[in-house]
Every structure is written in C-alpha cells, then in structure tokens.
Design a protein around this motif. Structure first.
Motif, PDB file in Angstrom:
ATOM      1  N   GLN A 185      29.433  -2.653 -12.466  1.00 42.59           N
ATOM      2  CA  GLN A 185      30.651  -2.214 -11.734  1.00 42.59           C
ATOM      3  C   GLN A 185      30.258  -1.321 -10.476  1.00 42.59           C
ATOM      4  O   GLN A 185      30.923  -1.280  -9.811  1.00 42.59           O
ATOM      5  CB  GLN A 185      31.210  -1.213 -12.886  1.00 42.59           C
ATOM      6  N   GLU A 186      29.165  -0.490 -10.527  1.00 38.95           N
ATOM      7  CA  GLU A 186      28.766   0.307  -9.526  1.00 38.95           C
ATOM      8  C   GLU A 186      28.448  -0.504  -8.210  1.00 38.95           C
ATOM      9  O   GLU A 186      28.964  -0.420  -7.074  1.00 38.95           O
ATOM     10  CB  GLU A 186      27.624   1.225  -9.556  1.00 38.95           C
ATOM     11  N   LEU A 187      27.815  -1.838  -8.512  1.00 43.84           N
ATOM     12  CA  LEU A 187      27.439  -2.719  -7.148  1.00 43.84           C
ATOM     13  C   LEU A 187      28.815  -3.337  -6.772  1.00 43.84           C
ATOM     14  O   LEU A 187      29.186  -3.268  -5.599  1.00 43.84           O
ATOM     15  CB  LEU A 187      26.492  -3.702  -7.553  1.00 43.84           C
ATOM     16  N   ARG A 188      29.900  -3.341  -7.774  1.00 42.14           N
ATOM     17  CA  ARG A 188      31.127  -4.099  -7.014  1.00 42.14           C
ATOM     18  C   ARG A 188      31.845  -3.181  -6.340  1.00 42.14           C
ATOM     19  O   ARG A 188      32.547  -3.341  -5.230  1.00 42.14           O
ATOM     20  CB  ARG A 188      32.039  -4.445  -8.231  1.00 42.14           C
ATOM     21  N   ASP A 189      31.759  -1.728  -6.645  1.00 41.13           N
ATOM     22  CA  ASP A 189      32.399  -0.801  -6.012  1.00 41.13           C
ATOM     23  C   ASP A 189      31.843  -0.782  -4.518  1.00 41.13           C
ATOM     24  O   ASP A 189      32.451  -0.601  -3.491  1.00 41.13           O
ATOM     25  CB  ASP A 189      32.320   0.584  -6.665  1.00 41.13           C
ATOM     26  N   LEU A 190      30.376  -0.517  -4.583  1.00 39.93           N
ATOM     27  CA  LEU A 190      29.456  -0.583  -3.245  1.00 39.93           C
ATOM     28  C   LEU A 190      30.194  -1.784  -2.292  1.00 39.93           C
ATOM     29  O   LEU A 190      30.212  -1.686  -1.237  1.00 39.93           O
ATOM     30  CB  LEU A 190      28.227  -0.498  -3.502  1.00 39.93           C
ATOM     31  N   GLU A 191      30.282  -2.927  -2.848  1.00 42.97           N
ATOM     32  CA  GLU A 191      30.484  -4.136  -2.275  1.00 42.97           C
ATOM     33  C   GLU A 191      31.839  -3.838  -1.629  1.00 42.97           C
ATOM     34  O   GLU A 191      31.970  -4.486  -0.489  1.00 42.97           O
ATOM     35  CB  GLU A 191      30.288  -5.447  -3.236  1.00 42.97           C
ATOM     36  N   GLY A 192      32.761  -3.537  -2.300  1.00 47.10           N
ATOM     37  CA  GLY A 192      33.928  -3.340  -1.908  1.00 47.10           C
ATOM     38  C   GLY A 192      34.157  -2.364  -0.572  1.00 47.10           C
ATOM     39  O   GLY A 192      34.866  -2.510   0.227  1.00 47.10           O
ATOM     40  N   ARG A 193      33.456  -1.244  -1.067  1.00 47.63           N
ATOM     41  CA  ARG A 193      33.226  -0.373   0.382  1.00 47.63           C
ATOM     42  C   ARG A 193      32.717  -0.878   1.630  1.00 47.63           C
ATOM     43  O   ARG A 193      32.919  -0.630   2.622  1.00 47.63           O
ATOM     44  CB  ARG A 193      32.624   0.991  -0.153  1.00 47.63           C
ATOM     45  N   ALA A 194      31.605  -1.905   1.281  1.00 45.65           N
ATOM     46  CA  ALA A 194      30.878  -2.428   2.166  1.00 45.65           C
ATOM     47  C   ALA A 194      31.926  -3.664   3.230  1.00 45.65           C
ATOM     48  O   ALA A 194      31.955  -3.441   4.313  1.00 45.65           O
ATOM     49  CB  ALA A 194      29.770  -3.314   1.630  1.00 45.65           C
ATOM     50  N   ALA A 195      32.484  -4.017   2.185  1.00 43.23           N
ATOM     51  CA  ALA A 195      33.613  -5.134   3.026  1.00 43.23           C
ATOM     52  C   ALA A 195      34.529  -4.205   3.866  1.00 43.23           C
ATOM     53  O   ALA A 195      35.160  -4.632   4.865  1.00 43.23           O
ATOM     54  CB  ALA A 195      34.510  -5.977   1.887  1.00 43.23           C
ATOM     55  N   ALA A 196      35.205  -3.296   3.101  1.00 41.21           N
ATOM     56  CA  ALA A 196      35.986  -2.484   3.828  1.00 41.21           C
ATOM     57  C   ALA A 196      35.541  -1.736   5.444  1.00 41.21           C
ATOM     58  O   ALA A 196      36.266  -1.772   6.366  1.00 41.21           O
ATOM     59  CB  ALA A 196      36.476  -1.279   3.149  1.00 41.21           C
ATOM     60  N   ALA A 197      34.144  -1.729   5.306  1.00 36.61           N
ATOM     61  CA  ALA A 197      33.479  -1.141   6.488  1.00 36.61           C
ATOM     62  C   ALA A 197      33.022  -2.197   7.479  1.00 36.61           C
ATOM     63  O   ALA A 197      32.277  -2.101   8.473  1.00 36.61           O
ATOM     64  CB  ALA A 197      32.454  -0.202   6.210  1.00 36.61           C
ATOM     65  N   GLY A 198      33.319  -3.465   7.175  1.00 39.62           N
ATOM     66  CA  GLY A 198      32.952  -4.721   7.947  1.00 39.62           C
ATOM     67  C   GLY A 198      31.538  -5.078   7.678  1.00 39.62           C
ATOM     68  O   GLY A 198      30.910  -5.600   8.610  1.00 39.62           O
ATOM     69  N   LEU A 199      30.948  -4.826   6.460  1.00 41.46           N
ATOM     70  CA  LEU A 199      29.430  -5.271   6.025  1.00 41.46           C
ATOM     71  C   LEU A 199      29.672  -6.207   5.065  1.00 41.46           C
ATOM     72  O   LEU A 199      30.765  -6.292   4.572  1.00 41.46           O
ATOM     73  CB  LEU A 199      28.765  -3.750   5.824  1.00 41.46           C
ATOM     74  N   ARG A 200      28.391  -6.663   4.603  1.00 42.46           N
ATOM     75  CA  ARG A 200      28.516  -7.726   3.337  1.00 42.46           C
ATOM     76  C   ARG A 200      27.238  -7.394   2.678  1.00 42.46           C
ATOM     77  O   ARG A 200      26.172  -7.041   3.423  1.00 42.46           O
ATOM     78  CB  ARG A 200      28.719  -9.046   3.972  1.00 42.46           C
ATOM     79  N   PHE A 201      27.187  -7.970   1.561  1.00 42.85           N
ATOM     80  CA  PHE A 201      26.028  -7.889   0.976  1.00 42.85           C
ATOM     81  C   PHE A 201      25.324  -9.261   0.851  1.00 42.85           C
ATOM     82  O   PHE A 201      25.978 -10.196   0.464  1.00 42.85           O
ATOM     83  CB  PHE A 201      26.429  -8.142  -0.819  1.00 42.85           C
ATOM     84  N   VAL A 202      24.020  -9.137   0.989  1.00 40.43           N
ATOM     85  CA  VAL A 202      23.096 -10.358   0.731  1.00 40.43           C
ATOM     86  C   VAL A 202      21.931 -10.169   0.150  1.00 40.43           C
ATOM     87  O   VAL A 202      20.990  -9.339   0.760  1.00 40.43           O
ATOM     88  CB  VAL A 202      23.157 -11.089   2.203  1.00 40.43           C
ATOM     89  N   ASP A 203      21.631 -10.686  -1.015  1.00 37.23           N
ATOM     90  CA  ASP A 203      20.507 -10.612  -1.744  1.00 37.23           C
ATOM     91  C   ASP A 203      20.028  -9.397  -1.823  1.00 37.23           C
ATOM     92  O   ASP A 203      18.854  -8.807  -1.837  1.00 37.23           O
ATOM     93  CB  ASP A 203      19.400 -11.396  -1.270  1.00 37.23           C
ATOM     94  N   GLY A 204      20.825  -8.268  -2.002  1.00 36.37           N
ATOM     95  CA  GLY A 204      20.604  -6.928  -2.400  1.00 36.37           C
ATOM     96  C   GLY A 204      20.303  -5.956  -1.160  1.00 36.37           C
ATOM     97  O   GLY A 204      19.890  -4.841  -1.269  1.00 36.37           O
ATOM     98  N   ARG A 205      20.796  -6.572  -0.171  1.00 39.06           N
ATOM     99  CA  ARG A 205      20.905  -5.892   1.056  1.00 39.06           C
ATOM    100  C   ARG A 205      22.082  -5.744   1.685  1.00 39.06           C
ATOM    101  O   ARG A 205      23.046  -6.784   1.480  1.00 39.06           O
ATOM    102  CB  ARG A 205      19.930  -6.572   2.199  1.00 39.06           C
ATOM    103  N   VAL A 206      22.363  -4.731   2.395  1.00 36.66           N
ATOM    104  CA  VAL A 206      23.914  -4.610   2.957  1.00 36.66           C
ATOM    105  C   VAL A 206      23.566  -4.848   4.429  1.00 36.66           C
ATOM    106  O   VAL A 206      22.728  -4.272   5.092  1.00 36.66           O
ATOM    107  CB  VAL A 206      24.333  -2.996   2.817  1.00 36.66           C
ATOM    108  N   GLU A 207      24.478  -5.713   4.975  1.00 38.01           N
ATOM    109  CA  GLU A 207      24.072  -6.363   6.353  1.00 38.01           C
ATOM    110  C   GLU A 207      25.609  -6.149   7.159  1.00 38.01           C
ATOM    111  O   GLU A 207      26.393  -6.361   6.394  1.00 38.01           O
ATOM    112  CB  GLU A 207      23.671  -7.732   6.386  1.00 38.01           C
ATOM    113  N   LEU A 208      25.347  -6.064   8.328  1.00 37.78           N
ATOM    114  CA  LEU A 208      26.426  -6.250   9.211  1.00 37.78           C
ATOM    115  C   LEU A 208      26.942  -7.637   9.334  1.00 37.78           C
ATOM    116  O   LEU A 208      26.297  -8.693   9.178  1.00 37.78           O
ATOM    117  CB  LEU A 208      25.980  -5.743  10.879  1.00 37.78           C
ATOM    118  N   ARG A 209      28.219  -7.734   9.563  1.00 35.30           N
ATOM    119  CA  ARG A 209      28.975  -9.128   9.415  1.00 35.30           C
ATOM    120  C   ARG A 209      28.562  -9.842  10.701  1.00 35.30           C
ATOM    121  O   ARG A 209      28.565  -9.207  11.639  1.00 35.30           O
ATOM    122  CB  ARG A 209      30.309  -8.946   9.314  1.00 35.30           C
TER     123      ARG A 209
END
Length: 183
Positions: free
Chosen positions: A99-123
């Motif tokens: 759940q925490e990772l899903r929340d963080l993934e949502g925040r990342a998407a809202a900021a124009g970022l993405r999750f890839v293999d445990g890393r937060v990357e710029l789109r």
C-alpha cells in the motif's frame, strides 16, 4: 508497479492460517490421546489381570514411549503455530508495504515520474531551457520518493529475513522432534 516487491499477502495469510489450523488439530488430538493413555494407565492400575499379563518393565517402556510421542506432538503443534503466526504477521507487513509503495507510485506519477525495478525515474521526454526550474523541482521530488521507496524496501527485507529465520527455526525444531520420535 515495478518496485521489486515480491510476495502475495493473501497467500502468506492463507498459508499461515492453514498451519495454525493444523497446529490446533494436532494439539486437540494430542490432548485426547493424553487423556486416553491416562485412562488406560488408571484401568491398568485397577485391574490385576492386565498387569499380570505384562511385565512391569514392558509397561514402563510403553508409558515412556507414549509420553515421548505426546511431548513431541505438543512441541510440533507449538512450532506449527509459531510458523503460521509468523506468516500471518508477514502478510500484514507485506500488505502495508504494498500500500505504501502504491501511494508513492501515485505521487511519482503525479510529479511526472515513474517506478522501474525499485527506482524512481524521470519520464522520457524533451525538456528545454524553460523547463530547468521544473526539472530541478522534479529531481527533488524524485530524490525524496526514492528515499522513501528505499526505506520501505529495506524494512520489508528485514521483515522477510525475520520471517525466514522464524521459519528455519521452526523447520529445524520439527526435524529434531521427528528424528527423536524415530529413535
């Protein structure tokens, strides 16, 4: 989600519940067997015919073996319950982390970022000189989110190691009891 998180909370909980039910049934059977052997011992004490048919040594040996089996069954029941409890606790930890990772993934998407293999990357995309302030802000958000993702994954790795240790301990205790019963 691609955060490198392994496991299924539902399966962990179900496996833990199955072990705990098995433990309960084994403990119940052990209690019934203990009562039954106690009744036999009291019947033997009151009836002279059976006692005369057996030697005292054979009766003591039988009682010792029965006690060893009952003690082993009780110990196994305890270990099964501990393993089941550890799996159910891990299930909760895993669900919380997901759940925490899903929340963080949502925040990342809202900021124009993405999750890839445990890393937060710029789109991927094109950025120009006019986007420098936005890119710096996005990098700050990325660093903050990456720190939180790393914390969640580290915490879960520690909990998984604790689970593995508990299950290995239970496995070893069960193996020791089984070996003792075979002797």
């Amino acid at each position: 989600m691609s955060a490198g998180l392994q496991g299924d909370p539902g399966s962990c909980s179900q496996a833990g519940g199955s072990l705990r039910r098995l433990s309960s049934r084994l403990e119940s059977a052990t209690t019934r067997a203990d009562r039954a052997t106690g009744d036999l011992r009291s019947d033997d004490a009151t009836s002279g015919g059976r006692e005369q048919a057996r030697t005292r040594r054979a009766a003591r040996d039988l009682a010792r073996r029965q006690r060893a089996l009952l003690d082993a069954a009780h110990a196994m029941s305890t270990q099964l319950d501990r393993a089941g409890s550890a799996l159910q606790e891990h299930s909760s930890d895993l669900a919380e982390a997901l759940q925490e990772l899903r929340d963080l993934e949502g925040r990342a998407a809202a900021a124009g970022l993405r999750f890839v293999d445990g890393r937060v990357e710029l789109r991927w995309g094109v950025a120009g000189v006019a986007d420098a302030g936005d890119a710096a802000a996005r990098q700050g958000v990325r660093d903050e989110l990456q720190t939180r993702v790393d914390r969640v994954l580290l915490l879960l790795a520690r909990r998984r190691a604790r689970l593995a240790e508990a299950l290995e301990s239970a496995r070893q205790a069960l193996a020791d009891e089984a070996a003792a019963v075979r002797r």
